[in-house]
Design an enzyme around this catalytic site. Structure first.
Site, PDB file in Angstrom:
ATOM      1  CG  HIS A  21      -5.823  -3.665 -10.409  1.00  0.00           C
ATOM      2  ND1 HIS A  21      -5.227  -2.695 -11.200  1.00  0.00           N
ATOM      3  CD2 HIS A  21      -5.155  -3.254  -9.073  1.00  0.00           C
ATOM      4  CE1 HIS A  21      -4.165  -2.438 -11.051  1.00  0.00           C
ATOM      5  NE2 HIS A  21      -4.170  -2.637  -9.038  1.00  0.00           N
ATOM      6  CD  GLU A  48      -6.401  -3.570  -5.228  1.00  0.00           C
ATOM      7  OE1 GLU A  48      -5.658  -3.060  -4.600  1.00  0.00           O
ATOM      8  OE2 GLU A  48      -7.038  -3.455  -5.789  1.00  0.00           O
ATOM      9  CG  ASP A  50      -5.494   1.099  -4.353  1.00  0.00           C
ATOM     10  OD1 ASP A  50      -5.028   0.269  -3.490  1.00  0.00           O
ATOM     11  OD2 ASP A  50      -5.930   1.519  -5.505  1.00  0.00           O
ATOM     12  CG  HIS A  63      -3.854   3.938  -6.595  1.00  0.00           C
ATOM     13  ND1 HIS A  63      -2.358   4.261  -6.639  1.00  0.00           N
ATOM     14  CD2 HIS A  63      -3.347   2.372  -6.608  1.00  0.00           C
ATOM     15  CE1 HIS A  63      -1.552   3.717  -7.157  1.00  0.00           C
ATOM     16  NE2 HIS A  63      -1.899   2.599  -6.840  1.00  0.00           N
ATOM     17  CD  GLU A 123      -2.521  -1.406  -2.312  1.00  0.00           C
ATOM     18  OE1 GLU A 123      -2.217  -0.788  -2.180  1.00  0.00           O
ATOM     19  OE2 GLU A 123      -3.614  -2.453  -2.819  1.00  0.00           O
TER      20      GLU A 123
END
Length: 254
Positions: A21, A48, A50, A63, A123
């Protein structure tokens, strides 16, 4: 891997079970290149992160909509040019040993994924009012930057993921939800998604089975308890996104 669930992950699903993450979880400053060192040390093969746009449409990792929590900058990220953002310290907030860690561009992350042979879940995280342009530009860039394994795109924003679909239809997509809405199946089909990503707290054995029976893969976030990770793996969850790279490994999920 060796159990029935993992054997069912066929060649058309190249992504590993465990996903780091925000690249480093809680072991490195989030959404920075420093997290790759943690992933390599702990055997993680997928990250993962952002992706959003600066005021001058450079794609970088962050993020929050604002800079204050994870950098020494202040205010909305969308109001800063990339030149301004590139000078910020994105590591000292986490620990002094990460001082002067910078916000990376999508291109820098793509290069690191390639050199480390690490898969990516991007993401798309648009700043307010920038859903469509962020989805389009991230998808176009990702299509060009990832030459080997295609990244998996995801977003909570329907508009961003729709724009990504239209800009780069060959890239796989996953719709992000908190709790599953009643119309989740219609949404993922409209966007031609290959996966559904949901808060693990809202996943049950029944709805995991229902999602997979619909022909979709399942990503559960953010799973930081090994017991819960093991349970989700037994249910057939395909990807477990975690901050706790140090305690959730292949021995936990099989």
């Amino acid at each position: 891997m060796g159990n029935g669930i993992d054997q069912a992950l066929s060649a058309d699903w190249p992504y590993p079970r465990l996903v780091a993450h925000r690249i480093g979880g809680k072991l490195a400053p989030e959404n920075t290149l420093a997290g790759f060192e943690v992933c390599g040390r702990l055997g993680y093969g997928m990250v993962e992160f952002d992706a959003k746009l600066s005021a001058d449409d450079q794609i970088f990792l962050l993020h929050d909509d604002d800079l204050d929590r994870t950098t020494n900058g202040h205010g909305p990220a969308a109001q800063h040019t990339w030149q301004q953002l590139a000078s910020l310290d994105a590591g000292a907030w986490f620990d002094a040993r990460f001082r002067d860690e910078r916000l990376p561009t999508l291109a820098q992350v793509a290069a690191r994924c390639a050199s480390d042979a690490i898969a990516a879940n991007i993401e798309i995280k648009p700043c307010p009012g920038r859903d469509e342009i962020t989805g389009r530009l991230v998808a176009l860039a990702a299509k060009d930057l990832w030459r080997a394994q295609k990244p998996l795109l995801s977003s909570f924003s329907f508009e961003a993921l729709r724009a990504a679909r239209d800009a780069a239809p060959s890239l796989p997509r996953g719709m992000l939800f908190d709790a599953l809405p009643d119309d989740w199946l219609g949404t993922v089909r409209e966007l031609a998604c290959v996966s559904l990503h949901a808060d693990h707290q809202h996943l049950t054995q029944h709805n995991v089975r229902t999602i997979r029976d619909a022909g979709l893969r399942v990503l559960a976030y953010t799973v930081n308890d090994p017991v819960r990770a093991r349970e989700l793996a037994k249910w057939g969850v395909d990807m477990i996104c975690t901050d706790r790279l140090d305690i959730i490994g292949a021995d936990v999920v099989g």
